[in-house]
Design a protein around this motif. Structure first.
Motif, PDB file in Angstrom:
ATOM      1  N   PHE A  16       0.761  -1.040  -0.199  1.00  0.00           N
ATOM      2  CA  PHE A  16       0.062   0.015   0.068  1.00  0.00           C
ATOM      3  C   PHE A  16       0.820   1.408   0.024  1.00  0.00           C
ATOM      4  O   PHE A  16       0.313   2.471  -0.115  1.00  0.00           O
ATOM      5  CB  PHE A  16      -0.919   0.082   1.041  1.00  0.00           C
ATOM      6  N   SER A  17       2.045   1.230   0.486  1.00  0.00           N
ATOM      7  CA  SER A  17       3.144   2.202   0.320  1.00  0.00           C
ATOM      8  C   SER A  17       3.794   2.186  -1.058  1.00  0.00           C
ATOM      9  O   SER A  17       4.427   3.267  -1.211  1.00  0.00           O
ATOM     10  CB  SER A  17       4.072   2.082   1.266  1.00  0.00           C
ATOM     11  N   ASN A  18       3.104   1.529  -2.037  1.00  0.00           N
ATOM     12  CA  ASN A  18       3.885   1.473  -3.360  1.00  0.00           C
ATOM     13  C   ASN A  18       2.961   1.372  -4.394  1.00  0.00           C
ATOM     14  O   ASN A  18       3.179   0.531  -5.463  1.00  0.00           O
ATOM     15  CB  ASN A  18       4.897   0.576  -3.505  1.00  0.00           C
ATOM     16  N   LEU A  19       1.733   1.558  -4.524  1.00  0.00           N
ATOM     17  CA  LEU A  19       0.529   1.731  -5.418  1.00  0.00           C
ATOM     18  C   LEU A  19       1.209   2.262  -6.931  1.00  0.00           C
ATOM     19  O   LEU A  19       1.535   3.408  -6.656  1.00  0.00           O
ATOM     20  CB  LEU A  19      -0.470   2.001  -4.890  1.00  0.00           C
ATOM     21  N   SER A  20       1.303   1.479  -7.934  1.00  0.00           N
ATOM     22  CA  SER A  20       1.668   2.062  -9.010  1.00  0.00           C
ATOM     23  C   SER A  20       0.567   2.077 -10.186  1.00  0.00           C
ATOM     24  O   SER A  20      -0.438   0.981  -9.948  1.00  0.00           O
ATOM     25  CB  SER A  20       3.133   1.613  -9.493  1.00  0.00           C
ATOM     26  N   LEU A  21       0.735   2.575 -11.273  1.00  0.00           N
ATOM     27  CA  LEU A  21      -0.185   2.326 -12.346  1.00  0.00           C
ATOM     28  C   LEU A  21       0.283   1.420 -13.375  1.00  0.00           C
ATOM     29  O   LEU A  21       1.523   1.856 -13.914  1.00  0.00           O
ATOM     30  CB  LEU A  21      -0.744   3.583 -12.906  1.00  0.00           C
ATOM     31  N   ALA A  22      -0.436   0.646 -13.826  1.00  0.00           N
ATOM     32  CA  ALA A  22      -0.024   0.104 -15.237  1.00  0.00           C
ATOM     33  C   ALA A  22      -0.558   0.658 -16.428  1.00  0.00           C
ATOM     34  O   ALA A  22      -1.384   1.238 -16.651  1.00  0.00           O
ATOM     35  CB  ALA A  22      -0.550  -1.534 -15.050  1.00  0.00           C
ATOM     36  N   LEU A  23       0.743   1.193 -17.414  1.00  0.00           N
ATOM     37  CA  LEU A  23       0.343   1.648 -18.464  1.00  0.00           C
ATOM     38  C   LEU A  23       0.262   0.990 -19.649  1.00  0.00           C
ATOM     39  O   LEU A  23       1.094   0.098 -20.011  1.00  0.00           O
ATOM     40  CB  LEU A  23       1.622   2.665 -18.742  1.00  0.00           C
ATOM     41  N   ASP A  24      -0.782   0.966 -20.375  1.00  0.00           N
ATOM     42  CA  ASP A  24      -1.115   0.348 -21.764  1.00  0.00           C
ATOM     43  C   ASP A  24      -0.239   0.887 -22.813  1.00  0.00           C
ATOM     44  O   ASP A  24      -0.050   0.151 -23.780  1.00  0.00           O
ATOM     45  CB  ASP A  24      -2.464   0.207 -21.961  1.00  0.00           C
ATOM     46  N   LYS A  25      -0.054   2.274 -22.999  1.00  0.00           N
ATOM     47  CA  LYS A  25       0.561   2.757 -23.841  1.00  0.00           C
ATOM     48  C   LYS A  25       1.817   3.458 -23.760  1.00  0.00           C
ATOM     49  O   LYS A  25       1.880   3.802 -22.713  1.00  0.00           O
ATOM     50  CB  LYS A  25      -0.313   3.840 -24.569  1.00  0.00           C
ATOM     51  N   VAL A  26       2.877   3.189 -24.666  1.00  0.00           N
ATOM     52  CA  VAL A  26       4.095   3.748 -24.488  1.00  0.00           C
ATOM     53  C   VAL A  26       4.015   5.115 -24.288  1.00  0.00           C
ATOM     54  O   VAL A  26       4.890   5.939 -23.745  1.00  0.00           O
ATOM     55  CB  VAL A  26       5.106   3.022 -25.394  1.00  0.00           C
ATOM     56  N   GLN A  28       1.572   7.303 -23.110  1.00  0.00           N
ATOM     57  CA  GLN A  28       0.982   7.796 -22.090  1.00  0.00           C
ATOM     58  C   GLN A  28       1.523   8.236 -21.088  1.00  0.00           C
ATOM     59  O   GLN A  28       2.496   7.727 -20.716  1.00  0.00           O
ATOM     60  CB  GLN A  28      -0.128   6.629 -21.706  1.00  0.00           C
ATOM     61  N   LEU A  29       0.807   9.646 -20.887  1.00  0.00           N
ATOM     62  CA  LEU A  29       1.702  10.095 -19.318  1.00  0.00           C
ATOM     63  C   LEU A  29       0.551  10.317 -18.246  1.00  0.00           C
ATOM     64  O   LEU A  29      -0.640  10.510 -18.706  1.00  0.00           O
ATOM     65  CB  LEU A  29       2.134  11.475 -19.825  1.00  0.00           C
ATOM     66  N   ILE A  30       0.865   9.820 -17.104  1.00  0.00           N
ATOM     67  CA  ILE A  30       0.012  10.083 -16.115  1.00  0.00           C
ATOM     68  C   ILE A  30       0.397  10.970 -14.884  1.00  0.00           C
ATOM     69  O   ILE A  30       1.491  10.866 -14.431  1.00  0.00           O
ATOM     70  CB  ILE A  30      -0.437   8.519 -15.503  1.00  0.00           C
ATOM     71  N   THR A  31      -0.315  11.772 -14.568  1.00  0.00           N
ATOM     72  CA  THR A  31       0.017  12.697 -13.289  1.00  0.00           C
ATOM     73  C   THR A  31      -1.020  12.330 -12.222  1.00  0.00           C
ATOM     74  O   THR A  31      -2.180  12.459 -12.421  1.00  0.00           O
ATOM     75  CB  THR A  31       0.000  14.148 -13.809  1.00  0.00           C
ATOM     76  N   GLY A  32      -0.322  12.333 -10.925  1.00  0.00           N
ATOM     77  CA  GLY A  32      -1.054  11.836 -10.003  1.00  0.00           C
ATOM     78  C   GLY A  32      -0.936  13.030  -8.883  1.00  0.00           C
ATOM     79  O   GLY A  32       0.389  13.364  -8.493  1.00  0.00           O
ATOM     80  N   ARG A  33      -1.871  13.728  -8.201  1.00  0.00           N
ATOM     81  CA  ARG A  33      -1.779  14.700  -7.332  1.00  0.00           C
ATOM     82  C   ARG A  33      -2.194  14.161  -5.720  1.00  0.00           C
ATOM     83  O   ARG A  33      -3.534  14.004  -5.833  1.00  0.00           O
ATOM     84  CB  ARG A  33      -2.358  16.102  -7.854  1.00  0.00           C
ATOM     85  N   ALA A  34      -1.440  14.134  -5.001  1.00  0.00           N
ATOM     86  CA  ALA A  34      -1.656  13.503  -3.610  1.00  0.00           C
ATOM     87  C   ALA A  34      -2.045  14.721  -2.786  1.00  0.00           C
ATOM     88  O   ALA A  34      -1.082  15.543  -2.361  1.00  0.00           O
ATOM     89  CB  ALA A  34      -0.588  12.934  -3.047  1.00  0.00           C
ATOM     90  N   GLU A  49       5.468   7.234 -16.537  1.00  0.00           N
ATOM     91  CA  GLU A  49       5.647   7.364 -17.785  1.00  0.00           C
ATOM     92  C   GLU A  49       6.376   5.926 -18.293  1.00  0.00           C
ATOM     93  O   GLU A  49       6.735   5.043 -17.459  1.00  0.00           O
ATOM     94  CB  GLU A  49       6.809   8.288 -18.317  1.00  0.00           C
ATOM     95  N   LYS A  50       6.322   5.663 -19.543  1.00  0.00           N
ATOM     96  CA  LYS A  50       6.673   4.105 -19.791  1.00  0.00           C
ATOM     97  C   LYS A  50       7.576   4.548 -21.284  1.00  0.00           C
ATOM     98  O   LYS A  50       6.864   4.428 -22.323  1.00  0.00           O
ATOM     99  CB  LYS A  50       5.504   3.316 -20.400  1.00  0.00           C
ATOM    100  N   PRO A  51       8.816   4.293 -20.952  1.00  0.00           N
ATOM    101  CA  PRO A  51       9.719   4.539 -22.208  1.00  0.00           C
ATOM    102  C   PRO A  51       9.440   3.357 -23.348  1.00  0.00           C
ATOM    103  O   PRO A  51       9.862   3.396 -24.352  1.00  0.00           O
ATOM    104  CB  PRO A  51      10.963   4.526 -21.496  1.00  0.00           C
ATOM    105  N   SER A  52       9.328   1.954 -22.641  1.00  0.00           N
ATOM    106  CA  SER A  52       9.016   0.862 -23.559  1.00  0.00           C
ATOM    107  C   SER A  52       7.955   0.010 -23.036  1.00  0.00           C
ATOM    108  O   SER A  52       7.377   0.238 -21.976  1.00  0.00           O
ATOM    109  CB  SER A  52      10.210   0.256 -23.362  1.00  0.00           C
ATOM    110  N   LEU A  53       7.460  -1.165 -23.700  1.00  0.00           N
ATOM    111  CA  LEU A  53       6.778  -1.895 -23.310  1.00  0.00           C
ATOM    112  C   LEU A  53       6.877  -2.837 -21.725  1.00  0.00           C
ATOM    113  O   LEU A  53       5.815  -3.050 -21.186  1.00  0.00           O
ATOM    114  CB  LEU A  53       6.056  -2.995 -24.217  1.00  0.00           C
TER     115      LEU A  53
END
Length: 240
Positions: A16-26, A28-34, A49-53
């Motif tokens: 729970f201290s390390n929840l991450s997001l799985a990215l489907d597209k290389v 795609q950029l996701i920003t989370g604000r806590a 960010e996902k530089p590669s698959l």
């Protein structure tokens, strides 16, 4: 193969201290604000960010914009069991989880620069899910969760190097999230209920992307504590 049911699905490796997001597209950029649960103050941001698959990079920034932590996730073993390496400049905390060829997971944890590294081995089986593999797990069992099946799973908290049971269930959505599949993850053992509160997650029904995370934060403070936070995620296509 994992079969969904109201019985134990298996060991979902997650912190729970390390929840991450799985990215489907290389691209795609996701920003989370806590945000702080009590004051609404912005505590930090996280960029995915996902530089590669097979690679996923998370950058954590203070509200001022200064980078203070990074996490590199690599899907060398499987989409559900990635390796990851996280460093936190706030206190020198290091989390290193990696798979070995003998189907074992090595979990290394250093609480601060002055602490020694603790290491533990965990056997990998077909029920095991690590960190960002959690999102893939939710998508794999999307229909089961949407119709209300209770999924019982086990999580590994790398900071404590223990495996503990949790239950994932469909929940009532909070205001403004009617277009989401809302879930709660709750401790499924009495001893864990004493120290861990349920976590609320809202996934977009159309994209199956995580929109909101409400619970224990995914990065520690300078003193090593993990605060409860309200994280809102935005998705966009990178123009780089």
């Amino acid at each position: 193969m994992i079969k969904p049911s109201t019985m134990l699905l298996g060991a979902l490796l997650f912190s729970f201290s390390n929840l991450s997001l799985a990215l489907d597209k290389v691209d795609q950029l996701i920003t989370g604000r806590a945000y702080d649960l009590n004051t609404g103050e912005l505590l930090y941001t996280e960029t995915h960010e996902k530089p590669s698959l097979k690679e996923h990079i998370v950058t954590y920034r203070e509200a001022s914009g200064e980078v203070f932590a990074t996490k590199v996730i690599q899907y060398s073993y499987s989409p559900l069991v990635p390796d990851f390496y996280q460093t936190n400049k706030r206190n020198g905390e290091v989390i290193d989880v990696k798979t070995e060829v003998n189907d074992r997971l090595i979990v290394n944890y250093q609480a601060s620069e002055s602490d020694k590294v603790k290491s533990k081995q965990i056997n990998i089986n077909n029920r095991l899910i690590v960190d960002a593999g959690f999102d893939n797990f939710v998508r794999n069992y999307w229909n089961n969760l949407a119709k209300g099946d209770d999924l019982k799973v086990d999580f590994l908290a790398p900071t404590r190097q223990i495996v503990a049971p949790f239950k994932i269930v469909k929940a009532s959505c909070k205001e403004g999230e009617d277009d989401a599949l809302c879930l709660t993850m709750s401790p499924d053992a009495w001893w864990l209920k004493l120290v861990v509160d349920p976590i609320y997650l809202a996934y977009d029904f159309n994209t199956q992307n995580l929109k909101r995370y409400l619970g224990r934060g995914n990065i520690s403070e300078t003193n090593g504590d993990y605060l409860s936070v309200d994280i809102h995620y935005q998705y966009q296509i990178s123009t780089d």
